[in-house]
Design a protein around this motif. Sequence first.
Motif, PDB file in Angstrom:
ATOM      1  N   VAL A   1      35.706  53.690  38.156  1.00  0.00           N
ATOM      2  CA  VAL A   1      36.603  53.172  37.042  1.00  0.00           C
ATOM      3  C   VAL A   1      36.481  51.820  36.515  1.00  0.00           C
ATOM      4  N   PRO A   2      36.413  51.034  37.265  1.00  0.00           N
ATOM      5  CA  PRO A   2      35.987  49.618  36.566  1.00  0.00           C
ATOM      6  C   PRO A   2      34.941  49.552  35.654  1.00  0.00           C
ATOM      7  N   TYR A   3      33.802  50.062  36.168  1.00  0.00           N
ATOM      8  CA  TYR A   3      32.571  50.390  35.199  1.00  0.00           C
ATOM      9  C   TYR A   3      32.912  50.888  33.888  1.00  0.00           C
ATOM     10  N   VAL A   4      33.671  52.314  34.051  1.00  0.00           N
ATOM     11  CA  VAL A   4      33.905  52.653  32.934  1.00  0.00           C
ATOM     12  C   VAL A   4      34.924  51.912  31.809  1.00  0.00           C
ATOM     13  N   ILE A   5      35.899  51.238  32.277  1.00  0.00           N
ATOM     14  CA  ILE A   5      36.829  50.306  31.676  1.00  0.00           C
ATOM     15  C   ILE A   5      36.097  49.458  30.981  1.00  0.00           C
ATOM     16  N   ALA A   6      34.887  48.705  31.578  1.00  0.00           N
ATOM     17  CA  ALA A   6      34.212  47.747  31.224  1.00  0.00           C
ATOM     18  C   ALA A   6      33.099  48.221  30.031  1.00  0.00           C
ATOM     19  N   GLN A   7      32.587  49.457  30.177  1.00  0.00           N
ATOM     20  CA  GLN A   7      31.837  50.100  29.269  1.00  0.00           C
ATOM     21  C   GLN A   7      32.606  50.595  27.882  1.00  0.00           C
TER      22      GLN A   7
ATOM     23  N   SER B   1      34.140  41.303  39.005  1.00  0.00           N
ATOM     24  CA  SER B   1      34.384  40.544  37.909  1.00  0.00           C
ATOM     25  C   SER B   1      33.042  40.484  37.284  1.00  0.00           C
ATOM     26  N   LYS B   2      31.981  39.946  37.780  1.00  0.00           N
ATOM     27  CA  LYS B   2      30.863  39.575  37.012  1.00  0.00           C
ATOM     28  C   LYS B   2      30.062  40.964  36.721  1.00  0.00           C
ATOM     29  N   ARG B   3      30.111  42.039  37.591  1.00  0.00           N
ATOM     30  CA  ARG B   3      29.659  43.196  37.102  1.00  0.00           C
ATOM     31  C   ARG B   3      30.088  43.759  36.027  1.00  0.00           C
ATOM     32  N   MET B   4      31.637  43.882  35.736  1.00  0.00           N
ATOM     33  CA  MET B   4      32.148  44.265  34.766  1.00  0.00           C
ATOM     34  C   MET B   4      31.910  43.819  33.394  1.00  0.00           C
ATOM     35  N   GLY B   5      31.649  42.462  33.645  1.00  0.00           N
ATOM     36  CA  GLY B   5      31.369  41.408  32.799  1.00  0.00           C
ATOM     37  C   GLY B   5      29.628  41.977  32.081  1.00  0.00           C
ATOM     38  N   ALA B   6      28.952  42.113  32.866  1.00  0.00           N
ATOM     39  CA  ALA B   6      27.812  42.558  32.669  1.00  0.00           C
ATOM     40  C   ALA B   6      27.822  43.712  31.932  1.00  0.00           C
ATOM     41  N   GLU B   7      28.517  44.699  32.438  1.00  0.00           N
ATOM     42  CA  GLU B   7      28.509  46.043  31.940  1.00  0.00           C
ATOM     43  C   GLU B   7      29.036  46.146  30.546  1.00  0.00           C
TER      44      GLU B   7
END
Length: 232
Positions: free
Chosen positions: A85-91, A6-12
């Motif tokens: 996939v979580p990273y791509v969504i956040a980006q 969750s924190k990594r996605m927020g940062a991305e």
Amino acid sequence: MSMPMSKRMGAELIGTFWLVLGGCGSVVLAASFPIGIGLVGVSMAFGLTVLTMAFAIGHISGCHLNPAVSLGLVVGGRFPLKDLVPYVIAQVVGAILAAGVIYLIASGKAGFELSNGLASNGYGEHSPGQYSLGAGFVSEVVMTAMFILIIMGATDSRAPAGFAPIAIGLALTLIHLVSIPVTNTSVNPARSTGPALFVGGWALHQLWLFWVAPLIGAVIGGALYRGLFRTP
């Protein structure tokens, strides 16, 4: 990485928001202002967004800010596939939010027209230099592959410590100096998606190229670095 997803996605999300706001915002708001920043200024703006965020969130998420970077690192063996996939969504979400902010600011000026593109990427008649689909494809593949090679090299454990953000930011600046006339420079599917969703029409019709070509380039770059320079 030990950080919760969750924190990594927020940062991305925040990092990609900053990249699109600073980079695309410089195109829409400052490139041709009476004494505009022009191609060099826009190129520097994109590079500075990555450089600053690499220092700010690199220790949290790795500061990918780009689906092609995340994929390239997967191929290069630096990033787990399950996290892609979580990273791509956040980006993508970060890019869309930034494009919305740029639109809100730009529409506050008389005479603003969304049809001008909101810094969307394009080819053919929508290329800044009227470059063809083929030229745009080659440019995006090669530039993305080189970007991934530089990222992997600069962040290699054998590289000088602490200088990766500078190398990566300057690499993105150089990429924009070369390829803005060709496609308005994507090398980042999220960056292309945000503005295209607001512009619609031609920008959405041509968006496929700015997913396909950067992702192909990412696979090439990641595979090349892993095959040629990985420690035995």
